[in-house]
Design a protein around this motif. Structure first.
Motif, PDB file in Angstrom:
ATOM      1  N   PHE A 110      22.476  20.165 -10.224  1.00 32.97           N
ATOM      2  CA  PHE A 110      22.765  19.686  -8.882  1.00 32.97           C
ATOM      3  C   PHE A 110      21.533  18.923  -8.384  1.00 32.97           C
ATOM      4  CE2 PHE A 110      25.776  23.148  -9.286  1.00 32.97           C
ATOM      5  CZ  PHE A 110      26.892  22.741  -8.556  1.00 32.97           C
ATOM      6  N   SER A 111      21.669  17.612  -8.203  1.00 36.21           N
ATOM      7  CA  SER A 111      20.569  16.765  -7.711  1.00 36.21           C
ATOM      8  C   SER A 111      19.326  16.884  -8.585  1.00 36.21           C
ATOM      9  CB  SER A 111      20.227  17.108  -6.256  1.00 36.21           C
ATOM     10  OG  SER A 111      21.352  16.956  -5.425  1.00 36.21           O
TER      11      SER A 111
ATOM     12  N   SER B 256      17.762  20.704  -8.140  1.00 36.93           N
ATOM     13  CA  SER B 256      16.567  19.953  -7.777  1.00 36.93           C
ATOM     14  C   SER B 256      15.519  19.990  -8.896  1.00 36.93           C
ATOM     15  CB  SER B 256      16.026  20.515  -6.455  1.00 36.93           C
ATOM     16  OG  SER B 256      15.055  19.704  -5.886  1.00 36.93           O
ATOM     17  N   GLN B 257      14.432  20.696  -8.677  1.00 32.74           N
ATOM     18  CA  GLN B 257      13.333  20.757  -9.645  1.00 32.74           C
ATOM     19  C   GLN B 257      13.783  21.235 -11.023  1.00 32.74           C
ATOM     20  OE1 GLN B 257      10.202  23.986  -9.850  1.00 32.74           O
ATOM     21  NE2 GLN B 257       9.079  22.473  -8.667  1.00 32.74           N
TER      22      GLN B 257
ATOM     23  N   PHE C 277      11.389  18.786  -1.128  1.00 33.67           N
ATOM     24  CA  PHE C 277      11.934  18.753  -2.479  1.00 33.67           C
ATOM     25  C   PHE C 277      12.134  20.153  -3.016  1.00 33.67           C
ATOM     26  CE2 PHE C 277      13.370  16.837  -6.145  1.00 33.67           C
ATOM     27  CZ  PHE C 277      12.764  17.351  -7.266  1.00 33.67           C
ATOM     28  N   GLY C 278      13.248  20.744  -2.643  1.00 37.19           N
ATOM     29  CA  GLY C 278      13.664  21.957  -3.318  1.00 37.19           C
ATOM     30  C   GLY C 278      13.290  23.257  -2.626  1.00 37.19           C
TER      31      GLY C 278
ATOM     32  N   PRO D 124      29.009   9.833  -2.693  1.00 34.28           N
ATOM     33  CA  PRO D 124      28.277   8.830  -1.893  1.00 34.28           C
ATOM     34  C   PRO D 124      27.766   9.318  -0.548  1.00 34.28           C
ATOM     35  CG  PRO D 124      30.234   7.860  -2.880  1.00 34.28           C
ATOM     36  CD  PRO D 124      30.338   9.337  -3.114  1.00 34.28           C
ATOM     37  N   GLU D 125      28.482  10.228   0.095  1.00 33.71           N
ATOM     38  CA  GLU D 125      28.111  10.635   1.449  1.00 33.71           C
ATOM     39  C   GLU D 125      27.175  11.840   1.495  1.00 33.71           C
ATOM     40  OE1 GLU D 125      28.847   8.720   4.043  1.00 33.71           O
ATOM     41  OE2 GLU D 125      29.694   7.433   2.480  1.00 33.71           O
ATOM     42  N   LEU D 126      26.854  12.407   0.339  1.00 35.77           N
ATOM     43  CA  LEU D 126      26.002  13.597   0.324  1.00 35.77           C
ATOM     44  C   LEU D 126      24.544  13.232   0.097  1.00 35.77           C
ATOM     45  CD1 LEU D 126      28.176  16.144  -1.683  1.00 35.77           C
ATOM     46  CD2 LEU D 126      28.113  15.716   0.780  1.00 35.77           C
ATOM     47  N   GLY D 127      23.658  14.158   0.481  1.00 31.12           N
ATOM     48  CA  GLY D 127      22.233  13.974   0.262  1.00 31.12           C
ATOM     49  C   GLY D 127      21.762  14.792  -0.922  1.00 31.12           C
ATOM     50  N   HIS D 128      20.574  15.389  -0.801  1.00 29.32           N
ATOM     51  CA  HIS D 128      19.973  16.116  -1.916  1.00 29.32           C
ATOM     52  C   HIS D 128      20.595  17.498  -2.110  1.00 29.32           C
ATOM     53  CE1 HIS D 128      16.850  16.755  -4.878  1.00 29.32           C
ATOM     54  NE2 HIS D 128      16.467  17.866  -4.285  1.00 29.32           N
ATOM     55  N   ASP D 129      21.267  18.010  -1.095  1.00 31.42           N
ATOM     56  CA  ASP D 129      21.756  19.399  -1.157  1.00 31.42           C
ATOM     57  C   ASP D 129      23.172  19.470  -1.724  1.00 31.42           C
ATOM     58  OD1 ASP D 129      22.887  18.121   1.004  1.00 31.42           O
ATOM     59  OD2 ASP D 129      22.835  19.879   2.319  1.00 31.42           O
TER      60      ASP D 129
END
Length: 296
Positions: free
Chosen positions: A167-168, A145-146, A12-13, A264-269
């Motif tokens: 972003f995420s 992230s965080q 996570f991050g 839809p096709e992306l993850g956390h990054d």
């Protein structure tokens, strides 16, 4: 090192946010200047990237991890006409203070540390404004992230902030994020074998493994008058995206000026995926905000 802190570090991050960035076709001139500024008793150091005629300005806010300046992201934004301040996180690089995080066995998502990081982001905003002309355009916070917990706190502390981009970024509590992440266990195929209903039930009912005061970003988001954009990946296994979107929709129904886009096709990054779509969406959104404020 406590097990959950190591898990947070790995999944996570603790990212390459700022180590790599997509290329941009347009490359307007910009200058760089190293700066120092004070925050909560320490001196932080960073770099300002300044185009000749910026139409907006942003401060980059880190995800978790012992992160230094996000030079590549700052350069890319500056090439797109946006002034940027990126700085070494407290206790990292050339910045003073003590770093709190998984690498040193401490809890980087307790409320005290998130509040301290928010103070740093607010101070960075003031430091950037001091170096810009009066017609610099809107000021925003961009984070990863965080920073989904940090940025709303920072924006609440500083009324000079006009917008935020995440972003995420999670729109759930820190404790809920831990429950979800323990459930996914970093399994990139998690969504091939689990349903949204199963994930939500786990988030709702799984006992907390560690006891500390949670932080809910909705507390700050429900009071902020500024605009916000969240960029999510549909295959994220670090934060429950659809639950975060549900919370954003509830805030929008209350009149908050919050937008989001789902890839839809992306993850956390989402900040540094191979796809340039999230970055381009962020830049276009900033241009829209700047144009709107100019017409006022």
């Amino acid at each position: 090192m406590k097990p959950y802190l190591l898990f947070l570090l790995c999944c996570f991050g603790f990212s390459s946010f700022g180590q790599t960035a997509p290329e941009s076709a347009s490359q307007p001139d910009f200058t760089t200047e190293n700066v120092k500024f004070n925050s909560a008793g320490v001196t932080l150091e960073g770099t300002i990237f300044k185009p000749e005629h910026p139409y907006a300005a942003v401060v980059l806010v880190h995800g978790s991890g012992q992160e230094t300046r996000m030079v590549n992201m700052a350069s890319l934004l500056a090439k797109n006409g946006i002034a940027v301040l990126t700085y070494d996180k407290r206790g990292a690089g050339k910045s003073g203070g003590i770093y709190t995080g998984p690498e040193v066995g401490t809890n980087n998502i307790d409320s005290a540390n998130l509040n301290l990081l928010a103070l740093d982001a607010s101070a960075a905003s003031n430091a950037l404004l001091a170096q810009l002309p009066a017609n610099h355009g809107p000021l925003g916070l961009i984070g990863f992230s965080q920073a989904g917990w940090v940025i709303p706190l920072a924006a609440k502390k500083n009324n000079q902030v006009n917008f935020m981009i995440l972003f995420s970024g999670p729109v759930i509590t820190t404790l809920e994020q831990l429950r979800f992440q323990f459930y996914t266990q970093g399994n990139t195929s998690f969504w091939d074998t689990h349903t949204e209903a199963e994930a939500r039930e786990h988030i709702k009912s799984d006992p907390d493994r560690y006891q500390f005061a949670g932080t809910d970003p909705q507390d700050a988001l429900s009071t902020l008058p500024i605009r916000g954009l969240w960029l999510f990946g549909g295959k994220d296994i670090q934060i429950p995206v659809l639950l975060s979107i549900e919370h954003l929709n509830a805030l929008k129904q209350q009149g908050k000026l919050y937008d989001y886009q789902l890839f839809p096709e992306l993850g956390h990054d989402t900040g540094y995926s191979k796809s340039q779509e999230p970055f381009n969406a962020a830049v276009q959104w900033i241009k829209t905000i700047a144009d709107h404020m100019k017409r006022k």
